[in-house]
Design a protein around this motif. Structure first.
Motif, PDB file in Angstrom:
ATOM      1  N   PRO A 143      34.147 -38.974   8.188  1.00 62.06           N
ATOM      2  CA  PRO A 143      34.468 -39.451   6.840  1.00 62.06           C
ATOM      3  C   PRO A 143      33.890 -40.848   6.618  1.00 62.06           C
ATOM      4  O   PRO A 143      33.863 -41.674   7.533  1.00 62.06           O
ATOM      5  CB  PRO A 143      35.996 -39.476   6.825  1.00 62.06           C
ATOM      6  N   ALA A 144      33.436 -41.105   5.407  1.00 57.28           N
ATOM      7  CA  ALA A 144      32.772 -42.369   5.106  1.00 57.28           C
ATOM      8  C   ALA A 144      33.654 -43.573   5.406  1.00 57.28           C
ATOM      9  O   ALA A 144      33.174 -44.593   5.904  1.00 57.28           O
ATOM     10  CB  ALA A 144      32.340 -42.376   3.640  1.00 57.28           C
ATOM     11  N   TYR A 145      34.955 -43.470   5.130  1.00 59.85           N
ATOM     12  CA  TYR A 145      35.823 -44.631   5.345  1.00 59.85           C
ATOM     13  C   TYR A 145      35.942 -44.968   6.824  1.00 59.85           C
ATOM     14  O   TYR A 145      36.051 -46.148   7.199  1.00 59.85           O
ATOM     15  CB  TYR A 145      37.199 -44.418   4.713  1.00 59.85           C
ATOM     16  N   VAL A 146      35.909 -43.960   7.687  1.00 56.81           N
ATOM     17  CA  VAL A 146      35.946 -44.201   9.131  1.00 56.81           C
ATOM     18  C   VAL A 146      34.681 -44.937   9.563  1.00 56.81           C
ATOM     19  O   VAL A 146      34.728 -45.916  10.327  1.00 56.81           O
ATOM     20  CB  VAL A 146      36.096 -42.882   9.911  1.00 56.81           C
ATOM     21  N   PHE A 147      33.538 -44.476   9.051  1.00 52.74           N
ATOM     22  CA  PHE A 147      32.277 -45.142   9.359  1.00 52.74           C
ATOM     23  C   PHE A 147      32.294 -46.588   8.865  1.00 52.74           C
ATOM     24  O   PHE A 147      31.889 -47.504   9.581  1.00 52.74           O
ATOM     25  CB  PHE A 147      31.107 -44.393   8.714  1.00 52.74           C
ATOM     26  N   GLY A 148      32.769 -46.803   7.622  1.00 51.29           N
ATOM     27  CA  GLY A 148      32.774 -48.143   7.039  1.00 51.29           C
ATOM     28  C   GLY A 148      33.612 -49.120   7.835  1.00 51.29           C
ATOM     29  O   GLY A 148      33.178 -50.246   8.126  1.00 51.29           O
ATOM     30  N   ILE A 149      34.818 -48.703   8.200  1.00 54.35           N
ATOM     31  CA  ILE A 149      35.704 -49.568   8.990  1.00 54.35           C
ATOM     32  C   ILE A 149      35.086 -49.845  10.356  1.00 54.35           C
ATOM     33  O   ILE A 149      35.051 -50.991  10.826  1.00 54.35           O
ATOM     34  CB  ILE A 149      37.094 -48.923   9.126  1.00 54.35           C
ATOM     35  N   LEU A 153      33.903 -53.505  11.986  1.00 51.66           N
ATOM     36  CA  LEU A 153      34.470 -53.965  13.257  1.00 51.66           C
ATOM     37  C   LEU A 153      33.350 -54.252  14.257  1.00 51.66           C
ATOM     38  O   LEU A 153      33.397 -55.238  15.004  1.00 51.66           O
ATOM     39  CB  LEU A 153      35.449 -52.925  13.809  1.00 51.66           C
ATOM     40  N   TYR A 154      32.328 -53.397  14.247  1.00 53.45           N
ATOM     41  CA  TYR A 154      31.151 -53.619  15.094  1.00 53.45           C
ATOM     42  C   TYR A 154      30.443 -54.914  14.679  1.00 53.45           C
ATOM     43  O   TYR A 154      29.975 -55.678  15.525  1.00 53.45           O
ATOM     44  CB  TYR A 154      30.200 -52.434  14.978  1.00 53.45           C
ATOM     45  N   GLU A 193      44.057 -45.440  -5.529  1.00 54.46           N
ATOM     46  CA  GLU A 193      43.672 -45.249  -4.118  1.00 54.46           C
ATOM     47  C   GLU A 193      44.124 -46.433  -3.270  1.00 54.46           C
ATOM     48  O   GLU A 193      43.325 -47.041  -2.549  1.00 54.46           O
ATOM     49  CB  GLU A 193      42.160 -45.073  -3.999  1.00 54.46           C
ATOM     50  N   PRO A 194      45.416 -46.802  -3.307  1.00 51.28           N
ATOM     51  CA  PRO A 194      45.849 -48.007  -2.583  1.00 51.28           C
ATOM     52  C   PRO A 194      45.658 -47.913  -1.076  1.00 51.28           C
ATOM     53  O   PRO A 194      45.375 -48.920  -0.421  1.00 51.28           O
ATOM     54  CB  PRO A 194      47.335 -48.117  -2.952  1.00 51.28           C
ATOM     55  N   LEU A 195      45.807 -46.715  -0.504  1.00 47.65           N
ATOM     56  CA  LEU A 195      45.643 -46.562   0.939  1.00 47.65           C
ATOM     57  C   LEU A 195      44.216 -46.864   1.356  1.00 47.65           C
ATOM     58  O   LEU A 195      43.982 -47.624   2.311  1.00 47.65           O
ATOM     59  CB  LEU A 195      46.039 -45.148   1.377  1.00 47.65           C
ATOM     60  N   MET A 196      43.234 -46.293   0.656  1.00 47.78           N
ATOM     61  CA  MET A 196      41.833 -46.520   1.005  1.00 47.78           C
ATOM     62  C   MET A 196      41.431 -47.964   0.752  1.00 47.78           C
ATOM     63  O   MET A 196      40.701 -48.558   1.546  1.00 47.78           O
ATOM     64  CB  MET A 196      40.922 -45.571   0.214  1.00 47.78           C
ATOM     65  N   VAL A 197      41.918 -48.526  -0.346  1.00 46.28           N
ATOM     66  CA  VAL A 197      41.626 -49.935  -0.630  1.00 46.28           C
ATOM     67  C   VAL A 197      42.164 -50.803   0.499  1.00 46.28           C
ATOM     68  O   VAL A 197      41.484 -51.727   0.969  1.00 46.28           O
ATOM     69  CB  VAL A 197      42.243 -50.349  -1.981  1.00 46.28           C
ATOM     70  N   GLY A 198      43.353 -50.497   0.974  1.00 47.36           N
ATOM     71  CA  GLY A 198      43.950 -51.258   2.065  1.00 47.36           C
ATOM     72  C   GLY A 198      43.227 -51.054   3.382  1.00 47.36           C
ATOM     73  O   GLY A 198      42.958 -52.024   4.110  1.00 47.36           O
ATOM     74  N   LEU A 199      42.907 -49.805   3.698  1.00 45.91           N
ATOM     75  CA  LEU A 199      42.217 -49.514   4.962  1.00 45.91           C
ATOM     76  C   LEU A 199      40.861 -50.206   5.029  1.00 45.91           C
ATOM     77  O   LEU A 199      40.496 -50.796   6.055  1.00 45.91           O
ATOM     78  CB  LEU A 199      42.039 -48.004   5.133  1.00 45.91           C
ATOM     79  N   LEU A 200      40.113 -50.148   3.927  1.00 44.50           N
ATOM     80  CA  LEU A 200      38.783 -50.747   3.924  1.00 44.50           C
ATOM     81  C   LEU A 200      38.838 -52.268   3.887  1.00 44.50           C
ATOM     82  O   LEU A 200      37.845 -52.939   4.170  1.00 44.50           O
ATOM     83  CB  LEU A 200      37.971 -50.206   2.750  1.00 44.50           C
ATOM     84  N   ALA A 201      40.013 -52.814   3.548  1.00 42.72           N
ATOM     85  CA  ALA A 201      40.185 -54.281   3.583  1.00 42.72           C
ATOM     86  C   ALA A 201      40.523 -54.779   4.987  1.00 42.72           C
ATOM     87  O   ALA A 201      40.379 -55.981   5.261  1.00 42.72           O
ATOM     88  CB  ALA A 201      41.288 -54.702   2.613  1.00 42.72           C
ATOM     89  N   LEU A 202      40.959 -53.898   5.873  1.00 39.36           N
ATOM     90  CA  LEU A 202      41.420 -54.327   7.198  1.00 39.36           C
ATOM     91  C   LEU A 202      40.400 -55.158   7.970  1.00 39.36           C
ATOM     92  O   LEU A 202      40.742 -56.227   8.498  1.00 39.36           O
ATOM     93  CB  LEU A 202      41.861 -53.113   8.023  1.00 39.36           C
ATOM     94  N   PRO A 203      39.127 -54.701   8.080  1.00 37.63           N
ATOM     95  CA  PRO A 203      38.162 -55.526   8.830  1.00 37.63           C
ATOM     96  C   PRO A 203      37.965 -56.903   8.201  1.00 37.63           C
ATOM     97  O   PRO A 203      37.752 -57.888   8.910  1.00 37.63           O
ATOM     98  CB  PRO A 203      36.871 -54.697   8.775  1.00 37.63           C
ATOM     99  N   ILE A 204      38.028 -56.975   6.866  1.00 38.69           N
ATOM    100  CA  ILE A 204      37.867 -58.254   6.175  1.00 38.69           C
ATOM    101  C   ILE A 204      39.029 -59.179   6.526  1.00 38.69           C
ATOM    102  O   ILE A 204      38.836 -60.374   6.805  1.00 38.69           O
ATOM    103  CB  ILE A 204      37.778 -58.034   4.653  1.00 38.69           C
TER     104      ILE A 204
END
Length: 216
Positions: A143-149, A153-154, A193-204
């Protein structure tokens, strides 16, 4: 051409033309590349122009190949004008983050559209987080969100370890630009989409905490 619109074609053409000029004109390349010392001395235009220069054909091809696949996602959601805005906001965000982390390294330099392209990529992921991406050496799409996060992190790891001759800081800054501009243009994602917005903010958030603690 993968249903590319005129704005994407113009961006790709500009990268190709400026890069080819840089390949064949060392003085041009040196004048417009990203350089901490030169920018601090007043040549602010380098924060923009460096995003259209590349080290070689392979560097140029990889960035334009990535843009070719993900630009249409952003264009389809936002249209050409906002796509251009996402691209340039991401480019400048990448340069600004590089300035922040390397401000005490006057000889630090970089080139490439990677920050802008990463911003477009992260915007596309935020808009369509469940699209499936194929990655080299991994037999199944993810899934794209897994790749993005994972990618960000990398990038944090690359920034901390100074690994390779790669502008990890610009990549991360570009992603922040893509993330922020997407929410600016489509704030309803915060509600829908609060969950995805939150997940993709985690690395930031992780990067900000590490910077605050002096861990990077």
């Amino acid at each position: 051409m993968n249903n590319l619109d005129i704005a994407t074609i113009v961006v790709i053409a500009a990268n190709i033309l400026v890069s080819l000029k840089g390949f064949n004109d060392t003085a041009f390349f040196e004048r417009y590349k990203f350089g901490i010392g030169q920018i601090q001395a007043g040549q602010k235009d380098r924060m923009l122009t460096s995003g259209f220069l590349h080290v070689d054909i392979a560097h140029l091809f990889f960035n334009m190949f990535t843009l070719y696949f993900f630009a249409p996602v952003v264009v389809n959601w936002f249209g050409s004008g906002k796509f251009i805005a996402v691209y340039f906001i991401s480019l400048l965000a990448g340069s600004l983050l590089a300035m922040f982390f390397h401000k005490n390294e006057p000889h630090y330099s970089a080139v490439g559209a990677s920050g802008a392209v990463t911003g477009v990529l992260y915007a596309a992921i935020l808009l369509q987080p469940n699209m499936q991406l194929g990655i080299m050496f991994i037999p199944l799409p993810v899934p794209a969100y897994v790749f993005g996060i994972g990618y960000l992190l990398y990038s944090i790891y690359g920034m901390k370890s100074r690994m390779g001759n790669i502008g990890h800081t610009a990549h991360f800054g570009g992603a922040i630009g893509g993330y922020a501009s997407t929410l600016l243009f489509m704030p309803e994602l915060l509600v829908n989409e609060p969950l995805m917005v939150g997940l993709l903010a985690l690395p930031i958030i992780i990067l900000l905490i590490m910077a605050k603690l002096g861990k990077i």
